[in-house]
Design an enzyme around this catalytic site. Structure first.
Site, short mmCIF file in Angstrom:
data_model
loop_
_atom_site.label_atom_id
_atom_site.label_comp_id
_atom_site.label_asym_id
_atom_site.label_seq_id
_atom_site.Cartn_x
_atom_site.Cartn_y
_atom_site.Cartn_z
N GLU A 238 0.84 -1.21 0.00
CA GLU A 238 0.00 0.00 0.00
C GLU A 238 0.87 1.25 0.00
O GLU A 238 0.56 2.26 0.63
CB GLU A 238 -1.02 -0.04 1.13
CG GLU A 238 -1.94 -1.25 0.97
CD GLU A 238 -3.30 -1.14 1.61
OE1 GLU A 238 -3.69 -0.04 2.02
OE2 GLU A 238 -3.98 -2.18 1.67
N GLY A 239 1.98 1.17 -0.72
CA GLY A 239 2.92 2.29 -0.82
C GLY A 239 4.08 2.09 0.13
O GLY A 239 3.88 1.99 1.35
C1 FAD Z 1 2.40 -9.25 0.63
C2 FAD Z 1 2.05 -8.21 -0.39
C3 FAD Z 1 0.71 -7.96 -0.66
C4 FAD Z 1 0.37 -7.01 -1.64
N1 FAD Z 1 -0.96 -6.79 -1.91
C5 FAD Z 1 -1.29 -5.99 -2.96
C6 FAD Z 1 -2.66 -5.87 -3.37
O1 FAD Z 1 -3.59 -6.43 -2.76
N2 FAD Z 1 -2.93 -5.12 -4.47
C7 FAD Z 1 -1.97 -4.47 -5.17
O2 FAD Z 1 -2.29 -3.80 -6.15
N3 FAD Z 1 -0.65 -4.55 -4.79
C8 FAD Z 1 -0.30 -5.30 -3.72
N4 FAD Z 1 1.03 -5.42 -3.35
C9 FAD Z 1 2.06 -4.72 -4.11
C10 FAD Z 1 2.68 -3.56 -3.36
O3 FAD Z 1 1.76 -2.52 -3.20
C11 FAD Z 1 3.97 -3.15 -4.09
O4 FAD Z 1 4.91 -4.18 -3.91
C12 FAD Z 1 4.52 -1.83 -3.59
O5 FAD Z 1 3.67 -0.77 -3.96
C13 FAD Z 1 5.94 -1.55 -4.13
O6 FAD Z 1 6.00 -1.72 -5.50
P1 FAD Z 1 7.18 -2.63 -6.14
O7 FAD Z 1 7.19 -3.89 -5.39
O8 FAD Z 1 6.98 -2.69 -7.60
O9 FAD Z 1 8.51 -1.84 -5.81
P2 FAD Z 1 9.18 -0.69 -6.69
O10 FAD Z 1 8.17 0.34 -7.03
O11 FAD Z 1 9.92 -1.33 -7.80
O12 FAD Z 1 10.20 -0.07 -5.65
C14 FAD Z 1 11.44 -0.67 -5.33
C15 FAD Z 1 12.17 0.24 -4.34
O13 FAD Z 1 12.40 1.51 -4.94
C16 FAD Z 1 11.83 2.55 -4.16
N5 FAD Z 1 11.31 3.62 -5.00
C17 FAD Z 1 10.49 3.53 -6.07
N6 FAD Z 1 10.21 4.74 -6.56
C18 FAD Z 1 10.87 5.64 -5.78
C19 FAD Z 1 10.98 7.06 -5.77
N7 FAD Z 1 10.33 7.82 -6.64
N8 FAD Z 1 11.74 7.63 -4.82
C20 FAD Z 1 12.40 6.87 -3.89
N9 FAD Z 1 12.33 5.53 -3.84
C21 FAD Z 1 11.57 4.92 -4.78
C22 FAD Z 1 10.69 1.86 -3.38
O14 FAD Z 1 10.36 2.60 -2.22
C23 FAD Z 1 11.33 0.52 -3.08
O15 FAD Z 1 12.17 0.62 -1.97
C24 FAD Z 1 1.39 -6.32 -2.34
C25 FAD Z 1 2.74 -6.58 -2.04
C26 FAD Z 1 3.07 -7.51 -1.08
C27 FAD Z 1 4.53 -7.76 -0.78
#
Ligand code: FAD
Length: 372
Positions: free
Chosen positions: A355-356
């Protein structure tokens, strides 16, 4: 409701949580019981078959459930926040009758799918696409990490409705209401996670998935806005989930430090240990207060987006810090699967991600400070 949640957590969740974690068992029957007791649609207005409770009461109940088992609490949190908020605010009367009422009665389990393999923190870059047809819409694409993607009855799914020749960024995204038994909805196998192992997280493939026009929620092109509104509500739930994980770690640490003896005295007699426990308790109290403040602002109809992000950010980092201290206080036993604090440590981590991420919360807060 809070007392009922506490009893439920102690009798139905706590005794089984470790086993569910070990076996990755999704306790559907227990979640259905929560639904029957009214915990899966608590803040939906009464006219839609719910109790219409305030957000602070909801958070207090969710804290008890999350203290019993964080995996179960994530289903309760998502159901109450994101899909419910979307349907209450933007559903037509027919959509609310058909989909919101069973959600509020806890008869259907609901999830939401925003993230994709290549778009998490930047969901506006998503690729899954809906194309308009004579009879409605056809959806294709891949959604990632959807909580309850393989166990929900209904999913709120965000996909693009703009065209490759006319990309509109966040304004090109719409929300669809998708029963999971629709042909073309295919959930992958449950992900093998570090924590929250008893919750279902799955990739969802949308393959020529056909929907009627009545399954578009609200206005075309407004799906991103609806998702962000839903996440404001959702982040309060994740904040309190983090508070609950930290609270449980503190409760267990207090008991352990009273019992465990070194140098001829219980650990709790050492001032260094007392200070650690005091800091844990203080941070938990502050995190809970932030979450309740954000919930109060939301219920008053005030802008609560930055407050929700502050609460989630602070609570998630508190949960990670407190559970790290708890493992430390348990020493070698803390590192063993037989003792409950290592599960709390694993469960805490995701609150800094989903959730972010914490970085995304800081972006939201920084934007609010500069009035953007
Ligand atoms: C157990 C679990 C349940 C989930 N449930 C749902 C769900 O029900 N529905 C759904 O839609 N999603 C769900 N998610 C997905 C989750 O919301 C995402 O994993 C999360 O938003 C991060 O996205 P990403 O994994 O692609 O990481 P990325 O966006 O690739 O980020 C990787 C790293 O880079 C950092 N980063 C990225 N952009 C920036 C920036 N501009 N400035 C600084 N740092 C940055 C991030 O903070 C992170 O540390 C779930 C994830 C998990 C692990």
């Amino acid at each position: 409701m809070v007392e009922l949640a506490r009893d439920f957590a102690r009798t139905r969740l706590e005794p089984q949580a470790a086993e569910w974690d070990r076996t990755k068992h999704f306790p559907r029957d227990v979640i259905a019981e929560l639904g029957k007791l009214g915990f899966l649609g608590m803040t939906v207005p009464e006219e839609w078959d719910s109790m219409g409770l305030d957000s602070v009461t909801y958070l207090m109940a969710l804290e008890e459930i999350a203290a019993g088992d964080a995996s179960v609490s994530v289903s309760m949190s998502i159901q109450n926040a994101i899909p419910a908020t979307m349907l209450v605010r933007h559903g037509t009367p027919a959509q609310r009758e058909r989909w919101l009422k069973p959600l509020a009665r806890g008869e259907t389990l609901v999830g939401f799918a925003l993230s994709e393999p290549d778009s998490g923190s930047d969901p506006a870059s998503m690729r899954a696409q809906a194309v308009r047809t004579d009879g409605g819409w056809v959806l294709n694409g891949l959604k990632a990490w959807a909580t309850n993607g393989g166990t929900a009855d209904l999913m709120m799914i965000m996909v693009r409705t703009d065209t490759p020749g006319d990309r509109r960024g966040p304004k090109g995204i719409s929300t669809f209401i998708v029963p999971t038994d629709t042909a073309g909805y295919r959930a992958g196998k449950p992900e093998d996670k570090m924590g929250l192992r008893a919750s279902n997280t799955a990739t969802v493939a949308l393959e020529e998935l056909r929907l009627g026009p009545e399954q578009l929620l609200g206005d075309e092109g407004m799906g991103f806005v609806y998702a962000m509104e839903g996440l404001d509500a959702g982040r309060l739930g994740i904040a309190i989930q983090a508070v609950a994980i930290a609270r449980r770690a503190l409760e267990l640490s207090l008991a352990y430090c009273a019992e465990r003896r070194q140098f001829d005295r219980p650990l709790q007699d050492f001032q260094a240990v007392q200070f650690k426990l005091a800091d844990m308790a203080t941070r938990i109290e502050a995190a809970r207060a932030l979450a309740h403040l954000a919930a109060t602002r939301k219920d008053r109809g005030e802008a609560a987006s930055a407050s929700a992000s502050m609460a989630k950010l602070f609570a998630a980092e508190t949960a990670m810090w407190v559970t790290t201290q708890a493992v430390q206080l348990f020493g070698g036993y803390g590192y063993m699967r037989d003792f409950p604090v290592e599960k709390l440590f694993r469960d805490a981590k995701v609150t800094e991600i989903y959730e972010g991420t914490s970085e995304v919360q800081r972006i939201v807060i920084a934007r609010s400070l500069s009035g953007r």
